[in-house]
Design a protein around this motif. Structure first.
Motif, PDB file in Angstrom:
ATOM      1  N   ALA A  37       0.893  -0.987  -0.072  1.00  0.00           N
ATOM      2  CA  ALA A  37       0.214   0.208   0.000  1.00  0.00           C
ATOM      3  C   ALA A  37       0.222   1.127  -0.061  1.00  0.00           C
ATOM      4  N   GLY A  38       1.852   1.056  -0.006  1.00  0.00           N
ATOM      5  CA  GLY A  38       2.896   2.549  -0.010  1.00  0.00           C
ATOM      6  C   GLY A  38       3.365   2.865   1.899  1.00  0.00           C
ATOM      7  N   SER A  39       3.179   2.209   2.609  1.00  0.00           N
ATOM      8  CA  SER A  39       2.485   2.768   3.798  1.00  0.00           C
ATOM      9  C   SER A  39       3.856   3.399   4.835  1.00  0.00           C
ATOM     10  N   ILE A  40       4.757   1.995   3.973  1.00  0.00           N
ATOM     11  CA  ILE A  40       5.845   1.279   4.404  1.00  0.00           C
ATOM     12  C   ILE A  40       7.045   0.477   4.128  1.00  0.00           C
ATOM     13  N   GLU A  41       7.973   0.826   4.223  1.00  0.00           N
ATOM     14  CA  GLU A  41       8.979   0.251   3.234  1.00  0.00           C
ATOM     15  C   GLU A  41      10.353  -1.115   3.665  1.00  0.00           C
ATOM     16  N   ARG A  42      10.878  -1.621   2.638  1.00  0.00           N
ATOM     17  CA  ARG A  42      11.158  -2.672   3.334  1.00  0.00           C
ATOM     18  C   ARG A  42      12.742  -2.917   2.182  1.00  0.00           C
ATOM     19  N   LEU A  43      13.897  -3.236   3.531  1.00  0.00           N
ATOM     20  CA  LEU A  43      15.100  -2.901   3.009  1.00  0.00           C
ATOM     21  C   LEU A  43      15.951  -4.561   3.502  1.00  0.00           C
ATOM     22  N   SER A  44      15.878  -4.980   2.292  1.00  0.00           N
ATOM     23  CA  SER A  44      16.836  -7.035   2.446  1.00  0.00           C
ATOM     24  C   SER A  44      18.229  -6.978   1.949  1.00  0.00           C
ATOM     25  N   VAL A  45      18.561  -7.586   2.665  1.00  0.00           N
ATOM     26  CA  VAL A  45      19.831  -7.661   3.141  1.00  0.00           C
ATOM     27  C   VAL A  45      19.946  -9.587   2.541  1.00  0.00           C
ATOM     28  N   SER A  46      20.333  -9.882   1.821  1.00  0.00           N
ATOM     29  CA  SER A  46      20.402 -11.861   1.358  1.00  0.00           C
ATOM     30  C   SER A  46      20.774 -12.481   2.803  1.00  0.00           C
ATOM     31  N   THR A  47      21.885 -12.320   3.360  1.00  0.00           N
ATOM     32  CA  THR A  47      21.212 -13.441   4.472  1.00  0.00           C
ATOM     33  C   THR A  47      20.789 -13.007   5.335  1.00  0.00           C
ATOM     34  N   ASP A  48      20.138 -11.872   5.874  1.00  0.00           N
ATOM     35  CA  ASP A  48      19.690 -11.491   7.439  1.00  0.00           C
ATOM     36  C   ASP A  48      18.298 -10.806   7.386  1.00  0.00           C
ATOM     37  N   PRO A  49      17.374 -10.827   8.237  1.00  0.00           N
ATOM     38  CA  PRO A  49      16.189 -10.494   7.992  1.00  0.00           C
ATOM     39  C   PRO A  49      15.971  -8.940   7.522  1.00  0.00           C
ATOM     40  N   VAL A  50      14.822  -9.231   7.009  1.00  0.00           N
ATOM     41  CA  VAL A  50      13.632  -7.611   6.280  1.00  0.00           C
ATOM     42  C   VAL A  50      13.910  -6.827   7.678  1.00  0.00           C
ATOM     43  N   VAL A  51      14.103  -5.559   7.177  1.00  0.00           N
ATOM     44  CA  VAL A  51      13.385  -3.994   8.082  1.00  0.00           C
ATOM     45  C   VAL A  51      12.686  -3.424   7.938  1.00  0.00           C
ATOM     46  N   TRP A  52      11.707  -3.193   8.417  1.00  0.00           N
ATOM     47  CA  TRP A  52      10.781  -2.525   7.910  1.00  0.00           C
ATOM     48  C   TRP A  52      10.437  -1.063   8.364  1.00  0.00           C
ATOM     49  N   TYR A  53      10.454  -0.199   7.751  1.00  0.00           N
ATOM     50  CA  TYR A  53      10.268   1.303   8.741  1.00  0.00           C
ATOM     51  C   TYR A  53       9.098   2.377   8.002  1.00  0.00           C
ATOM     52  N   PRO A  54       8.683   3.614   8.105  1.00  0.00           N
ATOM     53  CA  PRO A  54       8.011   3.588   7.576  1.00  0.00           C
ATOM     54  C   PRO A  54       8.261   4.895   6.496  1.00  0.00           C
ATOM     55  N   SER A  55       7.473   4.458   5.471  1.00  0.00           N
ATOM     56  CA  SER A  55       7.297   5.498   4.262  1.00  0.00           C
ATOM     57  C   SER A  55       8.012   6.923   4.698  1.00  0.00           C
ATOM     58  N   GLU A  56       7.692   7.922   5.322  1.00  0.00           N
ATOM     59  CA  GLU A  56       7.550   9.071   6.131  1.00  0.00           C
ATOM     60  C   GLU A  56       7.568   8.438   7.455  1.00  0.00           C
ATOM     61  N   LEU A  57       8.828   8.840   7.665  1.00  0.00           N
ATOM     62  CA  LEU A  57       8.951   8.880   9.006  1.00  0.00           C
ATOM     63  C   LEU A  57       8.779   9.724   9.983  1.00  0.00           C
ATOM     64  N   GLU A  58       8.688  11.069   9.350  1.00  0.00           N
ATOM     65  CA  GLU A  58       7.991  11.931  10.362  1.00  0.00           C
ATOM     66  C   GLU A  58       6.828  11.765  10.535  1.00  0.00           C
ATOM     67  N   ASP A  59       6.104  11.197  10.045  1.00  0.00           N
ATOM     68  CA  ASP A  59       4.687  10.061  10.457  1.00  0.00           C
ATOM     69  C   ASP A  59       4.494  10.500  11.998  1.00  0.00           C
ATOM     70  N   LEU A  60       5.914   9.421  11.932  1.00  0.00           N
ATOM     71  CA  LEU A  60       6.374   8.564  13.695  1.00  0.00           C
ATOM     72  C   LEU A  60       6.091   9.584  14.404  1.00  0.00           C
ATOM     73  N   THR A  61       6.900  10.954  14.376  1.00  0.00           N
ATOM     74  CA  THR A  61       7.153  12.384  15.312  1.00  0.00           C
ATOM     75  C   THR A  61       6.411  13.360  15.449  1.00  0.00           C
ATOM     76  N   ASP A  62       5.342  13.324  14.244  1.00  0.00           N
ATOM     77  CA  ASP A  62       4.744  14.035  14.144  1.00  0.00           C
ATOM     78  C   ASP A  62       3.271  14.208  15.092  1.00  0.00           C
ATOM     79  N   ARG A  63       2.761  12.726  15.349  1.00  0.00           N
ATOM     80  CA  ARG A  63       1.114  12.324  15.769  1.00  0.00           C
ATOM     81  C   ARG A  63       1.671  12.255  16.975  1.00  0.00           C
ATOM     82  N   GLU A  64       0.858  12.423  17.398  1.00  0.00           N
ATOM     83  CA  GLU A  64       0.500  12.327  18.824  1.00  0.00           C
ATOM     84  C   GLU A  64       0.102  11.266  19.567  1.00  0.00           C
ATOM     85  N   ARG A  65       1.168  10.876  20.198  1.00  0.00           N
ATOM     86  CA  ARG A  65       1.702   9.626  20.932  1.00  0.00           C
ATOM     87  C   ARG A  65       0.918   9.387  22.790  1.00  0.00           C
TER      88      ARG A  65
END
Length: 655
Positions: free
Chosen positions: A101-129
């Motif tokens: 859906a385009g909400s997060i991005e994936r980063l894959s390295v062949s022998t290690d786990p896939v990591v995920w992060y938001p497409s817009e990291l500012e979403d994480l810092t600007d929202r009420e938490r």
């Protein structure tokens, strides 16, 4: 809370995220099922609240929640699975869906786990938490909106407010006991709206406190006397009859009812409150003679909210910073009650200010408003009296004989004092307290809410943000000794004498003169705790000194000249801490102050809190003495309310 801000992960971050597994479950192979997972079907799993995962849509908000729990914005599927308590394979599937859906991005390295992060990291810092700590009964909120803060204020106490570090709320028993809700279900709904989630442990504790607050109530018997009722014989026998004696009750009426002695209601409420069981007051108290009264000024939205909550409960304490209009809101409560009103104040000067304000802002006529104190003895439909007079036996019958529809306790932090507590026998149908800071150094502030009512207010930061009250700039200035003789005397003194010498440091005269010259256009107040220091400053600056020794007519004249801008500087003793309204002061210099009293710090700084803004507060402390710690303590309370406090060391050559 600090924000973990980042753009797209750097190569270094990616390399770190893809590091080999060193035993951290977050670094587990994504194709392996975590060993602590129980067997569940792929199509449906059930969480601890009975919901099925198949029925829940996984959104970017869920990812943010998992990030918040993990403490970083880049996650593995294993971290998401653990945070959301779902199987690893299901977490991977959900992450894939979000990525498509385009909400997060994936980063894959062949022998290690896939990591995920938001497409817009500012979403994480600007929202009420919102983060809940159920065991500590604390709630930390980053960037809360006004709705969240308004909801939290109904069941939690704002302990710290800092725009950079977030807001810390504490849920205390008194906050639950005084909540304006009619049922626990209504309160639970408010909690879930504020928290954005259901915290089962916190709700269980809140419900237990709700139950405690509904174990006892005072009611009026059909024959006119007061009865104390308990929810069960056990609670009556194990609590009330253990704590109360013949001074409070005549005799039992039944297993759950006791006949209350007339005049002991306030004492019963206080004793059971201290035992952890607040009493619901459902007595059919007299409303007094009707009194038609209308406001001639429009209430601000938050003031109207205060009045509405007071109208629902019939009692309470308006809590807000100086300048927030508590007196005007109290007149709104008078208009709501429309009954004869007794206003209790700590000083004769404040009685006059109340009388003037009532005539200015309401439709009442001068012959309807009276004052009762050492200078005047008038009992009228609206009477303003001092606490001392109302608590004296020889005057008490004058107030008892009149049925008041409303009793207002201004500066109600005085109420727990033994001399003032005697005034609380005036148990009218409606009781209202006013206070900028209902705290006491003897930790008896809970008695305020026992004897008057629960707190009703808006957090200070909200009023600063809305522009209703301007946030002053606070600065502690560490001043060197004015002469060697005083410094030597301090070194050889003991205990309280040390503080007195440091407070009266003659070097502060030069510092006050410097600060006044640095702000030549300001209207200034200089506060002192010692008469000798006040007289020295008065002589040095050729400025009047207002103290308890100043005759009332001279004091009133000087304060009125200050209000009318005919004077721009006054030196004030402790009489200025409470009960004097100085609405146009924009500079306060605290030359000495009561060993760091939090309430005094609030009151003195509050003399500059007005909508105009640009106010300055300087607290002077003698460098290298206990005054330094006292000054920090005095302003620490204000710092927790969201005000910024600076510190500055004054060098001898600075001036």
């Amino acid at each position: 809370m600090t924000d973990e801000r980042s753009s797209m992960p750097s190569d270094e971050q990616r390399s770190h995220s893809a590091a080999p597994n060193n035993g951290n479950p977050d670094d587990a192979n994504p194709n392996e099922e975590p060993t602590n997972e129980t067997d569940r079907t792929d199509s449906e799993t059930t969480d601890t609240e009975g919901r099925t995962d198949a029925d829940d849509e996984f959104t970017i908000a869920d990812f943010h929640d998992a990030s918040q729990q993990a403490g970083r914005p880049v996650l593995t599927a294993a971290a998401v699975a653990r945070a959301l308590e779902i199987p690893h394979e299901e977490a991977s599937d959900r992450l894939e869906t979000l990525a498509d859906a385009g909400s997060i991005e994936r980063l894959s390295v062949s022998t290690d786990p896939v990591v995920w992060y938001p497409s817009e990291l500012e979403d994480l810092t600007d929202r009420e938490r919102v983060i809940v700590f159920p065991k500590r009964r604390e709630i930390v909120v980053d960037r809360p909106d006004q709705f969240t803060r308004a909801q939290l204020s109904q069941f939690a106490h704002l302990a710290d407010a800092n725009g950079e570090q977030g807001y810390r709320y504490v849920v205390r028993p008194a906050d639950v006991w005084g909540t304006p809700h009619d049922s626990f279900d209504d309160l639970a709904q408010t909690m879930r709206q504020a928290l954005g989630q259901r915290s089962a442990d916190l709700e269980d504790w809140v419900e237990s406190q709700w139950d405690r607050a509904h174990q006892f109530r005072l009611v009026t018997h059909e024959e006119g006397y007061t009865v104390l009722e308990a929810q069960s014989p056990e609670i009556m026998g194990n609590v009330a009859r253990q704590k109360l004696d013949e001074e409070h009750v005549h005799a039992p009426i039944s297993d759950t009812q006791d006949w209350v002695r007339e005049g002991s209601e306030a004492a019963i409420k206080r004793i059971l409150y201290e035992a952890g069981y607040p009493v619901q007051d459902h007595r059919e108290l007299a409303s007094g003679e009707a009194l038609s009264i209308d406001l001639q000024v429009r209430l601000r939205d938050y003031q109207q909210t205060w009045v509405d909550r007071f109208g629902e409960a019939g009692e309470g304490v308006f809590v807000g910073p100086p300048g927030s209009g508590k007196t005007i809101a109290a007149m709104g409560a008078m208009a709501r009650v429309e009954g004869e009103t007794l206003v209790l104040v700590p000083s004769r000067d404040l009685a006059q200010q109340w009388a003037d304000a009532i005539l200015e802002y309401t439709t009442l006529e001068p012959e309807q408003v009276g004052q009762y104190h050492g200078g005047r003895k008038e009992v009228r439909p609206v009477t303003i009296a001092t606490y001392q007079i109302a608590g004296m036996d020889r005057h008490r019958s004058l107030f008892d004989d009149r049925e008041w529809g409303l009793v207002v306790f201004d500066e109600c932090q005085h109420v727990p004092s033994d001399v003032y507590r005697r005034s609380t026998h005036l148990q009218s149908k409606h009781r209202l307290g006013l206070s900028a800071s209902p705290i006491r150094e003897d930790d008896r502030q809970t008695e305020i809410f026992t004897l008057v009512g629960p707190p009703i207010g808006t957090d200070w930061e909200a009023l600063f943000d809305a522009g209703f009250v301007a946030e002053p700039e606070l600065e502690i200035r560490y001043v060197p000794w004015g002469d060697e003789e005083q410094g030597n005397a301090y070194g050889s003194a003991d205990g309280r004498e040390k503080y007195r010498i440091a407070a009266k440091n003659r070097g502060k005269i030069d510092e006050v003169r410097y600060l006044l010259s640095a702000h030549p256009d300001s209207k200034a107040l200089v506060f002192v705790d010692y008469l000798e220091q006040g007289r020295d400053l008065s002589d040095a600056l050729d400025v009047p000194f207002v103290s308890g020794e100043t005759p009332h007519h001279d004091r009133r004249r000087l304060l009125e000249e200050f209000r009318r801008d005919e004077r721009d500087l006054l030196i004030i003793s402790r009489v200025g801490d409470e009960g004097i309204d100085l609405p146009t002061a924009d500079l306060a210099i605290i030359a000495s102050g009561l060993g760091g009293s939090r309430r005094q710090g609030t009151q003195r700084a509050g003399r500059t809190m007005r909508p105009a803004g640009g106010a300055l507060v300087y607290v002077l402390a003698t460098r290298g003495t206990r005054e330094e710690d006292f000054a920090r303590k005095q302003l620490q309370h204000l710092g927790r309310k969201g005000l910024t406090v600076r510190e500055q060391t004054v060098e001898g050559e600075e001036h």
